[in-house]
Scaffold this motif. Structure first.
Motif, PDB file in Angstrom:
ATOM      1  N   PHE A   9      34.285  37.096  40.415  1.00 49.02           N
ATOM      2  CA  PHE A   9      35.495  37.901  39.974  1.00 49.02           C
ATOM      3  C   PHE A   9      37.027  38.063  40.818  1.00 49.02           C
ATOM      4  CE2 PHE A   9      32.764  41.273  41.108  1.00 49.02           C
ATOM      5  CZ  PHE A   9      33.773  41.898  42.666  1.00 49.02           C
ATOM      6  N   SER A  10      38.081  38.088  40.413  1.00 51.72           N
ATOM      7  CA  SER A  10      39.339  37.589  40.862  1.00 51.72           C
ATOM      8  C   SER A  10      40.044  39.521  41.166  1.00 51.72           C
ATOM      9  CB  SER A  10      40.376  37.320  40.195  1.00 51.72           C
ATOM     10  OG  SER A  10      40.103  35.859  39.833  1.00 51.72           O
ATOM     11  N   ILE A  11      39.920  39.026  42.143  1.00 56.14           N
ATOM     12  CA  ILE A  11      40.274  40.319  43.031  1.00 56.14           C
ATOM     13  C   ILE A  11      41.449  40.746  44.093  1.00 56.14           C
ATOM     14  CG2 ILE A  11      38.633  39.954  44.763  1.00 56.14           C
ATOM     15  CD1 ILE A  11      38.265  44.007  44.006  1.00 56.14           C
ATOM     16  N   GLU A  49      38.927  36.683  45.720  1.00 55.50           N
ATOM     17  CA  GLU A  49      37.503  36.247  44.844  1.00 55.50           C
ATOM     18  C   GLU A  49      36.873  37.444  45.802  1.00 55.50           C
ATOM     19  OE1 GLU A  49      37.567  32.364  42.505  1.00 55.50           O
ATOM     20  OE2 GLU A  49      38.293  32.065  44.298  1.00 55.50           O
ATOM     21  N   LEU A  73      32.911  47.673  37.153  1.00 56.35           N
ATOM     22  CA  LEU A  73      34.498  46.617  37.302  1.00 56.35           C
ATOM     23  C   LEU A  73      35.467  46.665  36.380  1.00 56.35           C
ATOM     24  CD1 LEU A  73      32.925  43.604  38.212  1.00 56.35           C
ATOM     25  CD2 LEU A  73      33.956  44.812  39.717  1.00 56.35           C
ATOM     26  N   ILE A  78      39.105  45.045  36.125  1.00 56.16           N
ATOM     27  CA  ILE A  78      38.410  44.032  36.369  1.00 56.16           C
ATOM     28  C   ILE A  78      37.452  43.553  34.841  1.00 56.16           C
ATOM     29  CG2 ILE A  78      37.056  42.234  37.905  1.00 56.16           C
ATOM     30  CD1 ILE A  78      37.655  44.124  39.970  1.00 56.16           C
ATOM     31  N   ASN A  79      38.311  42.854  34.356  1.00 54.96           N
ATOM     32  CA  ASN A  79      37.513  42.107  33.141  1.00 54.96           C
ATOM     33  C   ASN A  79      36.715  40.854  32.655  1.00 54.96           C
ATOM     34  OD1 ASN A  79      37.794  44.887  31.112  1.00 54.96           O
ATOM     35  ND2 ASN A  79      40.249  44.132  31.372  1.00 54.96           N
ATOM     36  N   VAL A  81      34.572  38.806  34.183  1.00 51.33           N
ATOM     37  CA  VAL A  81      33.257  38.789  35.553  1.00 51.33           C
ATOM     38  C   VAL A  81      32.372  37.203  34.946  1.00 51.33           C
ATOM     39  CG1 VAL A  81      31.188  39.342  36.007  1.00 51.33           C
ATOM     40  CG2 VAL A  81      33.269  40.916  35.422  1.00 51.33           C
TER      41      VAL A  81
END
Length: 101
Positions: A9-11, A49, A73, A78-79, A81
């Motif tokens: 996921f993007s972070i 990521e 998340l 963070i939606n 995934v």
């Protein structure tokens, strides 16, 4: 049979040692999940990521963890995934020294 859950996921961060410091309690809690065997933590600071490769005893354990983890998340914003569940080809993985039991 061992099941692999692949998640990314993007972070925005944290990464590296800051991630290790901030998420050490989370790492310890993952060890207590039903059917959990091990996790490899993944991160790419340049593409922003993170994620992991999880090994579980059953496909159901992997799916239950994914459901719970996705909700966790989402609770921090963070939606999106990306996740897949695989089985391991144990014969080939043993040849290439993969960390299976």
């Amino acid at each position: 049979m061992v099941y692999i859950l692949q998640v990314d996921f993007s972070i925005e961060g944290p990464f590296s040692e800051e991630m290790a410091h901030q998420f050490s309690d989370l790492a310890k809690s993952i060890n207590k999940e039903p059917g959990f065997l091990w996790k490899i933590w993944t991160e790419n600071e340049f593409s922003k990521e993170a994620g992991g490769i999880y090994a579980s005893e059953t496909e159901n354990d992997a799916q239950n963890y994914l459901t719970m983890h996705s909700k966790r998340l989402a609770s921090i914003g963070i939606n999106e995934v990306n996740a897949k569940i695989f089985t391991i080809n144990e014969t080939l993985t043993k040849i290439t020294h993969g960390p299976i039991y």
